[in-house]
Design an enzyme around this catalytic site. Structure first.
Site, PDB file in Angstrom:
ATOM      1  N   ALA A  41       0.870  -1.184   0.000  1.00 50.58           N
ATOM      2  CA  ALA A  41       0.000   0.000   0.000  1.00 50.58           C
ATOM      3  C   ALA A  41       0.905   1.233   0.000  1.00 50.58           C
ATOM      4  CB  ALA A  41      -0.902  -0.009   1.229  1.00 50.58           C
ATOM      5  N   ASN A  73       0.884   3.900   2.196  1.00 47.95           N
ATOM      6  CA  ASN A  73       1.059   4.744   3.386  1.00 47.95           C
ATOM      7  C   ASN A  73       2.413   4.571   4.078  1.00 47.95           C
ATOM      8  OD1 ASN A  73       0.278   2.196   4.105  1.00 47.95           O
ATOM      9  ND2 ASN A  73      -1.061   2.834   5.769  1.00 47.95           N
ATOM     10  N   SER A 119       3.145   0.232  -4.136  1.00 48.39           N
ATOM     11  CA  SER A 119       1.957   0.915  -4.654  1.00 48.39           C
ATOM     12  C   SER A 119       2.387   1.864  -5.767  1.00 48.39           C
ATOM     13  CB  SER A 119       1.302   1.707  -3.529  1.00 48.39           C
ATOM     14  OG  SER A 119       0.426   2.664  -4.088  1.00 48.39           O
ATOM     15  N   SER A 161      -6.350  -2.763   0.564  1.00 47.40           N
ATOM     16  CA  SER A 161      -7.740  -2.642   1.010  1.00 47.40           C
ATOM     17  C   SER A 161      -8.424  -4.016   1.019  1.00 47.40           C
ATOM     18  CB  SER A 161      -8.475  -1.700   0.073  1.00 47.40           C
ATOM     19  OG  SER A 161      -8.457  -2.244  -1.229  1.00 47.40           O
ATOM     20  N   VAL A 162      -9.558  -4.090   1.678  1.00 47.38           N
ATOM     21  CA  VAL A 162     -10.303  -5.353   1.732  1.00 47.38           C
ATOM     22  C   VAL A 162     -10.742  -5.808   0.331  1.00 47.38           C
ATOM     23  CG1 VAL A 162     -12.403  -6.469   2.609  1.00 47.38           C
ATOM     24  CG2 VAL A 162     -10.978  -5.092   4.143  1.00 47.38           C
ATOM     25  N   PRO A 163     -11.296  -4.926  -0.519  1.00 46.65           N
ATOM     26  CA  PRO A 163     -11.690  -5.405  -1.851  1.00 46.65           C
ATOM     27  C   PRO A 163     -10.516  -5.994  -2.646  1.00 46.65           C
ATOM     28  CG  PRO A 163     -12.655  -3.245  -1.412  1.00 46.65           C
ATOM     29  CD  PRO A 163     -11.716  -3.526  -0.281  1.00 46.65           C
ATOM     30  N   GLU A 204      -2.798  -8.195   4.841  1.00 51.15           N
ATOM     31  CA  GLU A 204      -2.861  -7.084   5.800  1.00 51.15           C
ATOM     32  C   GLU A 204      -3.776  -6.035   5.207  1.00 51.15           C
ATOM     33  OE1 GLU A 204      -1.758  -6.793   8.734  1.00 51.15           O
ATOM     34  OE2 GLU A 204      -0.354  -8.454   8.871  1.00 51.15           O
ATOM     35  N   CYS A 261      -3.823   1.973   8.601  1.00 53.60           N
ATOM     36  CA  CYS A 261      -4.835   0.915   8.524  1.00 53.60           C
ATOM     37  C   CYS A 261      -5.455   0.594   9.872  1.00 53.60           C
ATOM     38  CB  CYS A 261      -4.201  -0.336   7.958  1.00 53.60           C
ATOM     39  SG  CYS A 261      -2.692  -0.769   8.839  1.00 53.60           S
ATOM     40  N   GLU A 320     -14.398   2.365   5.888  1.00 54.02           N
ATOM     41  CA  GLU A 320     -13.036   2.871   6.068  1.00 54.02           C
ATOM     42  C   GLU A 320     -12.856   4.109   5.193  1.00 54.02           C
ATOM     43  OE1 GLU A 320      -9.624   0.723   4.379  1.00 54.02           O
ATOM     44  OE2 GLU A 320      -8.550   1.106   6.248  1.00 54.02           O
ATOM     45  N   GLU A 354       2.072 -10.178  10.580  1.00 57.74           N
ATOM     46  CA  GLU A 354       3.428  -9.716  10.272  1.00 57.74           C
ATOM     47  C   GLU A 354       4.152  -9.491  11.600  1.00 57.74           C
ATOM     48  OE1 GLU A 354       2.725  -6.494   7.257  1.00 57.74           O
ATOM     49  OE2 GLU A 354       3.623  -8.003   5.946  1.00 57.74           O
TER      50      GLU A 354
HETATM   51  P1  NAD Z   1      -5.221  -0.963  -2.645  1.00 53.96           P
HETATM   52  O1  NAD Z   1      -5.928  -2.186  -2.211  1.00 53.96           O
HETATM   53  O2  NAD Z   1      -5.872  -0.074  -3.621  1.00 53.96           O
HETATM   54  O3  NAD Z   1      -3.814  -1.352  -3.303  1.00 53.96           O
HETATM   55  C1  NAD Z   1      -2.855  -2.099  -2.595  1.00 53.96           C
HETATM   56  C2  NAD Z   1      -1.871  -2.697  -3.571  1.00 53.96           C
HETATM   57  O4  NAD Z   1      -2.508  -3.733  -4.326  1.00 53.96           O
HETATM   58  C3  NAD Z   1      -1.306  -1.712  -4.607  1.00 53.96           C
HETATM   59  O5  NAD Z   1       0.084  -1.977  -4.766  1.00 53.96           O
HETATM   60  C4  NAD Z   1      -2.091  -2.048  -5.865  1.00 53.96           C
HETATM   61  O6  NAD Z   1      -1.394  -1.743  -7.045  1.00 53.96           O
HETATM   62  C5  NAD Z   1      -2.252  -3.544  -5.712  1.00 53.96           C
HETATM   63  N1  NAD Z   1      -3.377  -4.130  -6.435  1.00 53.96           N
HETATM   64  C6  NAD Z   1      -4.552  -3.550  -6.789  1.00 53.96           C
HETATM   65  N2  NAD Z   1      -5.343  -4.445  -7.419  1.00 53.96           N
HETATM   66  C7  NAD Z   1      -4.661  -5.615  -7.463  1.00 53.96           C
HETATM   67  C8  NAD Z   1      -4.964  -6.926  -7.964  1.00 53.96           C
HETATM   68  N3  NAD Z   1      -6.128  -7.199  -8.551  1.00 53.96           N
HETATM   69  N4  NAD Z   1      -4.036  -7.879  -7.824  1.00 53.96           N
HETATM   70  C9  NAD Z   1      -2.870  -7.635  -7.200  1.00 53.96           C
HETATM   71  N5  NAD Z   1      -2.519  -6.421  -6.720  1.00 53.96           N
HETATM   72  C10 NAD Z   1      -3.412  -5.424  -6.837  1.00 53.96           C
HETATM   73  O7  NAD Z   1      -4.831  -0.199  -1.303  1.00 53.96           O
HETATM   74  P2  NAD Z   1      -4.154   1.236  -1.130  1.00 53.96           P
HETATM   75  O8  NAD Z   1      -5.167   2.273  -1.490  1.00 53.96           O
HETATM   76  O9  NAD Z   1      -2.820   1.244  -1.798  1.00 53.96           O
HETATM   77  O10 NAD Z   1      -3.909   1.258   0.439  1.00 53.96           O
HETATM   78  C11 NAD Z   1      -4.874   1.604   1.372  1.00 53.96           C
HETATM   79  C12 NAD Z   1      -5.485   0.364   1.978  1.00 53.96           C
HETATM   80  O11 NAD Z   1      -4.459  -0.455   2.537  1.00 53.96           O
HETATM   81  C13 NAD Z   1      -6.419   0.685   3.124  1.00 53.96           C
HETATM   82  O12 NAD Z   1      -7.554  -0.140   3.049  1.00 53.96           O
HETATM   83  C14 NAD Z   1      -5.595   0.337   4.345  1.00 53.96           C
HETATM   84  O13 NAD Z   1      -6.343   0.037   5.489  1.00 53.96           O
HETATM   85  C15 NAD Z   1      -4.791  -0.819   3.865  1.00 53.96           C
HETATM   86  N6  NAD Z   1      -3.595  -0.997   4.667  1.00 53.96           N
HETATM   87  C16 NAD Z   1      -3.491  -2.080   5.492  1.00 53.96           C
HETATM   88  C17 NAD Z   1      -2.374  -2.249   6.299  1.00 53.96           C
HETATM   89  C18 NAD Z   1      -2.235  -3.426   7.245  1.00 53.96           C
HETATM   90  O14 NAD Z   1      -1.126  -3.730   7.638  1.00 53.96           O
HETATM   91  N7  NAD Z   1      -3.315  -4.102   7.624  1.00 53.96           N
HETATM   92  C19 NAD Z   1      -1.334  -1.327   6.234  1.00 53.96           C
HETATM   93  C20 NAD Z   1      -1.455  -0.248   5.372  1.00 53.96           C
HETATM   94  C21 NAD Z   1      -2.584  -0.094   4.588  1.00 53.96           C
END
Ligand code: NAD
Length: 487
Positions: free
Chosen positions: A153, A155, A180, A231-233, A252, A286, A384, A461
């Site tokens: 991600a 952040n 990201s 993200s969850v999706p 995560e 997150c 979120e 992690e």
């Molecule tokens: P995102 O889900 O949009 O993207 C995350 C990563 O997944 C990016 O590198 C993106 O390019 C990649 N991605 C997107 N679609 C994909 C697919 N179909 N297959 C494989 N990879 C794909 O998330 P974001 O906007 O970059 O980050 C914010 C989210 O991350 C928030 O929901 C936040 O809560 C979460 N987050 C979780 C943690 C944790 O440790 N639990 C830490 C930081 C952020």
């Protein structure tokens, strides 16, 4: 003139920078000004192949080194990261917009902690001996999984690159990491430092790209494990794609975590906890405790003190200024999401206690927002936002608040402030969340496991537990007796 953050090339594969300008352009935008400071390119299929081949070719030899040797590389990398903390922190600030005041004490330092911790563990990773009947015994061999893919991600780009890389490499895996697309710079430095620290070529590779590149990595047959922070999706898609190929995963994901403040809590500490739970990294964390449940007897004092501290304490401005403690949102899209929810909160009837303004300057700025009188069914309390928007909800009893706190698909984190120790432990025992806090919030030391339950994730992690997610056990049964067969 080229900006100093422009890397030599987009990808780092097999120990060197590699470019393929045929890949889609990835503009790197400094969130504080909106300026394009670098341009990178998404990995083409040829680049993805090259990275996976390099990681595959390096893995057996890396796994054949002793754990102590692998650990030495990781610990050297940790030392280099600490020596370069200033430069890495400046880069992290350019990549994310987070203030230098924050990046200089959190990002490269937490990455270095992971490298040092897993470097220290690498030499003591073992299987076990299991005594069986009649002198027979079994033993287990802890084996690396193979090539691991890390997807980050935006952040915490340095931290995520290290939190995934360090345990993977300690166990003898190799890694292909895709940062990201919003923050592609920092992981390249981590890859450079690994090589400088003595990692063989191909052990830690970085490829850039949007979601399609991530998706391609996840399903590739050369890959044994996928660790996603996102993200969850996205997590649901990646988990499903990995499951189809029976790959290991760590997920995560996002959250909408509760923070419960009882009447008997220390007011100043509770306000500090709520600030840490909502406004660090401009709310882009997150595990943030964005649903702050405050008991009736402390509510007015809590809101008053919170507003006073935000009014006096928040310093927005040039993120490189060490006095500044509140940066912009990472990009325009994320700013628009915050704007949407701030408007929605007001429409739904929540009371704006502070914030809600958007400084009129270039970049993606928003004032921190506190809503009071928030109800459980409002969108700002259920979804979120991933920005600096705190929802304060009222409650009366422990039983009631625990049920409401758990009434969410997410389960990443949860916290409680109380001076009643028994209640503190009872409440966290009832939380449906993987990462809990009593009388503090959002601390994530490498020694302790971090991660979510329910829709917020799979696996953990950090800590010794991460080792189990980057290795598997081979069982060997040894007979000391003749073989008995029925016929
Ligand atoms: P995102 O889900 O949009 O993207 C995350 C990563 O997944 C990016 O590198 C993106 O390019 C990649 N991605 C997107 N679609 C994909 C697919 N179909 N297959 C494989 N990879 C794909 O998330 P974001 O906007 O970059 O980050 C914010 C989210 O991350 C928030 O929901 C936040 O809560 C979460 N987050 C979780 C943690 C944790 O440790 N639990 C830490 C930081 C952020």
């Amino acid at each position: 003139m080229t900006h100093p953050v422009q890397p030599k090339a987009s990808h780092f594969i097999n120990g060197e920078y590699v470019e393929d300008t045929a890949g889609a352009a990835i503009p790197v935008i400094y969130p504080a000004t909106g300026e394009v400071i670098a341009t990178l390119h998404a990995a083409t299929p040829a680049i993805v192949d090259q990275a996976l081949d390099a990681a595959k070719a390096a893995q057996k030899e890396w796994a054949a080194m002793t754990g102590t040797e692998r650990g030495r590389v990781l610990r050297r990398a940790a030392d280099i990261m600490r020596e370069r903390n200033h430069d890495l922190s400046v880069l992290e600030t350019y990549d994310t917009g987070k203030p230098y005041q924050e990046t200089s004490v959190v990002d490269a330092t937490s990455g270095a902690d992971a490298l040092e911790y897993f470097g220290g563990l690498a030499g003591s990773l073992t299987g076990e001996h299991i005594a069986l009947g009649g002198g027979d015994f079994a033993y287990t061999i802890r084996e690396a999984l193979g090539v691991c893919v890390g997807i980050g991600a935006w952040n915490y780009p340095t931290q995520i690159a290290c939190w995934k890389g360090a345990p993977a490499l300690a166990c003898g895996n190799t890694m292909v990491f895709k940062p990201s697309e919003s923050t592609p710079l920092c992981a390249l430095k981590v890859a450079e430092i690994m090589i400088e620290a003595g990692a063989p070529k191909g052990v830690y590779n970085v490829v850039q790209g949007y979601g399609e590149v991530g998706a391609k990595l996840v399903t590739d047959p050369r890959v044994a494990k996928v660790s996603l922070t996102g993200s969850v999706p996205t997590g649901k898609k990646v988990y499903a794609a990995a499951a189809a190929e029976m790959k290991h995963v760590t997920m995560e994901l996002g959250g909408k975590s509760p923070l419960i403040i009882f009447d008997d809590a220390d007011l100043e500490n509770a306000v500090s906890g709520a600030i840490l739970a909502n406004f660090y990294s401009t709310g882009q964390v997150c595990s943030n405790g964005t649903r702050v449940f405050v008991q009736g007897g402390i509510k007015d004092a809590f809101l008053k003190r919170l507003k006073e501290r935000l009014d006096v304490g928040i310093k927005m401005g040039d993120p490189m200024d060490p006095e500044v403690n509140f940066g912009p949102m990472v990009n325009e899209k994320q700013l628009d999401i915050v704007k949407k929810y701030v408007a929605l909160g007001q429409e739904e009837g929540a009371r704006l206690v502070t914030g809600g303004g958007y400084p009129d300057k270039d970049g993606y700025w928003v004032e921190p927002v506190v809503f009071a009188d928030v109800k459980d069914d409002m969108a700002i309390a259920r979804e979120e936002i991933f920005g600096p928007v705190m929802s304060v909800l009222d409650f009366d009893t422990e039983e009631e608040v625990l049920a409401r706190a758990n009434d969410t698909e997410f389960g990443l984190a949860a916290g409680v402030f109380t001076s009643d120790l028994t209640r503190g432990h009872r409440v966290v025992a009832g939380f449906e969340a993987g990462t809990c806090f009593i009388n503090t919030y959002n601390l994530a030391p490498v020694e302790a496991p971090f991660g979510g339950s329910k829709a917020s994730g799979v696996g953990r992690e950090n800590s010794k537990l991460a080792i189990n997610h980057y290795s598997e056990m081979k069982m060997v049964y040894v007979s000391m007796n003749d073989v008995e067969a029925p016929f």
